[in-house]
Design a protein around this motif. Structure first.
Motif, PDB file in Angstrom:
ATOM      1  N   LYS A  41      -2.995  54.898   7.302  1.00  0.00           N
ATOM      2  CA  LYS A  41      -2.947  53.629   8.032  1.00  0.00           C
ATOM      3  C   LYS A  41      -1.928  52.725   7.348  1.00  0.00           C
ATOM      4  O   LYS A  41      -1.783  52.752   6.125  1.00  0.00           O
ATOM      5  CB  LYS A  41      -4.321  52.953   8.002  1.00  0.00           C
ATOM      6  CG  LYS A  41      -5.429  53.786   8.631  1.00  0.00           C
ATOM      7  CD  LYS A  41      -6.770  53.098   8.511  1.00  0.00           C
ATOM      8  CE  LYS A  41      -7.385  53.416   7.153  1.00  0.00           C
ATOM      9  NZ  LYS A  41      -8.779  52.961   7.019  1.00  0.00           N
ATOM     10  N   TYR A  42      -1.260  51.905   8.135  1.00  0.00           N
ATOM     11  CA  TYR A  42      -0.272  50.965   7.621  1.00  0.00           C
ATOM     12  C   TYR A  42      -0.612  49.573   8.147  1.00  0.00           C
ATOM     13  O   TYR A  42      -0.905  49.411   9.335  1.00  0.00           O
ATOM     14  CB  TYR A  42       1.136  51.370   8.070  1.00  0.00           C
ATOM     15  CG  TYR A  42       2.199  50.365   7.731  1.00  0.00           C
ATOM     16  CD1 TYR A  42       2.627  50.195   6.417  1.00  0.00           C
ATOM     17  CD2 TYR A  42       2.763  49.576   8.719  1.00  0.00           C
ATOM     18  CE1 TYR A  42       3.606  49.259   6.100  1.00  0.00           C
ATOM     19  CE2 TYR A  42       3.751  48.648   8.420  1.00  0.00           C
ATOM     20  CZ  TYR A  42       4.162  48.494   7.097  1.00  0.00           C
ATOM     21  OH  TYR A  42       5.131  47.576   6.796  1.00  0.00           O
ATOM     22  N   PHE A  43      -0.593  48.592   7.269  1.00  0.00           N
ATOM     23  CA  PHE A  43      -0.893  47.218   7.641  1.00  0.00           C
ATOM     24  C   PHE A  43       0.204  46.303   7.118  1.00  0.00           C
ATOM     25  O   PHE A  43       0.709  46.505   6.016  1.00  0.00           O
ATOM     26  CB  PHE A  43      -2.218  46.756   7.018  1.00  0.00           C
ATOM     27  CG  PHE A  43      -3.396  47.610   7.375  1.00  0.00           C
ATOM     28  CD1 PHE A  43      -4.157  47.344   8.507  1.00  0.00           C
ATOM     29  CD2 PHE A  43      -3.760  48.675   6.565  1.00  0.00           C
ATOM     30  CE1 PHE A  43      -5.247  48.132   8.824  1.00  0.00           C
ATOM     31  CE2 PHE A  43      -4.851  49.465   6.879  1.00  0.00           C
ATOM     32  CZ  PHE A  43      -5.593  49.196   8.014  1.00  0.00           C
ATOM     33  N   GLU A  44       0.558  45.279   7.886  1.00  0.00           N
ATOM     34  CA  GLU A  44       1.399  44.186   7.425  1.00  0.00           C
ATOM     35  C   GLU A  44       0.550  42.926   7.494  1.00  0.00           C
ATOM     36  O   GLU A  44       0.028  42.582   8.557  1.00  0.00           O
ATOM     37  CB  GLU A  44       2.649  44.031   8.287  1.00  0.00           C
ATOM     38  CG  GLU A  44       3.653  45.132   8.071  1.00  0.00           C
ATOM     39  CD  GLU A  44       4.980  44.869   8.769  1.00  0.00           C
ATOM     40  OE1 GLU A  44       5.075  43.927   9.590  1.00  0.00           O
ATOM     41  OE2 GLU A  44       5.922  45.627   8.482  1.00  0.00           O
ATOM     42  N   ILE A  45       0.400  42.277   6.354  1.00  0.00           N
ATOM     43  CA  ILE A  45      -0.475  41.105   6.253  1.00  0.00           C
ATOM     44  C   ILE A  45       0.337  39.943   5.699  1.00  0.00           C
ATOM     45  O   ILE A  45       0.940  40.062   4.632  1.00  0.00           O
ATOM     46  CB  ILE A  45      -1.674  41.394   5.326  1.00  0.00           C
ATOM     47  CG1 ILE A  45      -2.429  42.634   5.818  1.00  0.00           C
ATOM     48  CG2 ILE A  45      -2.592  40.184   5.235  1.00  0.00           C
ATOM     49  CD1 ILE A  45      -3.440  43.175   4.833  1.00  0.00           C
ATOM     50  N   THR A  46       0.352  38.836   6.415  1.00  0.00           N
ATOM     51  CA  THR A  46       1.013  37.626   5.940  1.00  0.00           C
ATOM     52  C   THR A  46      -0.029  36.746   5.264  1.00  0.00           C
ATOM     53  O   THR A  46      -1.087  36.478   5.826  1.00  0.00           O
ATOM     54  CB  THR A  46       1.676  36.872   7.108  1.00  0.00           C
ATOM     55  OG1 THR A  46       2.580  37.765   7.770  1.00  0.00           O
ATOM     56  CG2 THR A  46       2.432  35.660   6.621  1.00  0.00           C
ATOM     57  N   VAL A  47       0.292  36.321   4.042  1.00  0.00           N
ATOM     58  CA  VAL A  47      -0.642  35.537   3.240  1.00  0.00           C
ATOM     59  C   VAL A  47       0.025  34.223   2.852  1.00  0.00           C
ATOM     60  O   VAL A  47       1.153  34.217   2.358  1.00  0.00           O
ATOM     61  CB  VAL A  47      -1.035  36.313   1.948  1.00  0.00           C
ATOM     62  CG1 VAL A  47      -1.976  35.496   1.100  1.00  0.00           C
ATOM     63  CG2 VAL A  47      -1.652  37.655   2.293  1.00  0.00           C
TER      64      VAL A  47
END
Length: 85
Positions: A41-47
């Motif tokens: 699985k691949y995730f892009e998370i903006t924090v």
């Protein structure tokens, strides 16, 4: 603002039936040189965090508590600072 790119995959000791099916399909399509496949699985998370360390702390907690099953999966991530928007 920081962007975290997170990759979650099964541990090497865990059978990955979807990856086995993908590998078999590749062989049926004559991609015989393929010797192994791992899917994940691949995730892009903006924090929105004040520092890179703070962003990494949040991402580590998110991975541990939500994105990865620590019994079966491992994860890795990279945190990058986003240009001012």
């Amino acid at each position: 603002m920081f962007l975290a790119q997170v990759h979650v995959t099964y541990k090497p000791s865990i059978l990955d039936p979807q990856a086995v099916a993908i590998k078999n399909a590749m062989h049926r399509l004559d991609f015989d040189q393929v010797t192994a496949v791992r899917q994940g699985k691949y995730f892009e998370i903006t924090v929105d965090a004040p520092t890179s360390d703070a962003a990494e702390t949040q991402i580590e907690a998110i991975c541990d508590q939500l994105l990865a099953n620590p019994n079966m999966e491992t994860y890795r991530y990279e945190v990058k600072e986003l240009a001012n928007q």
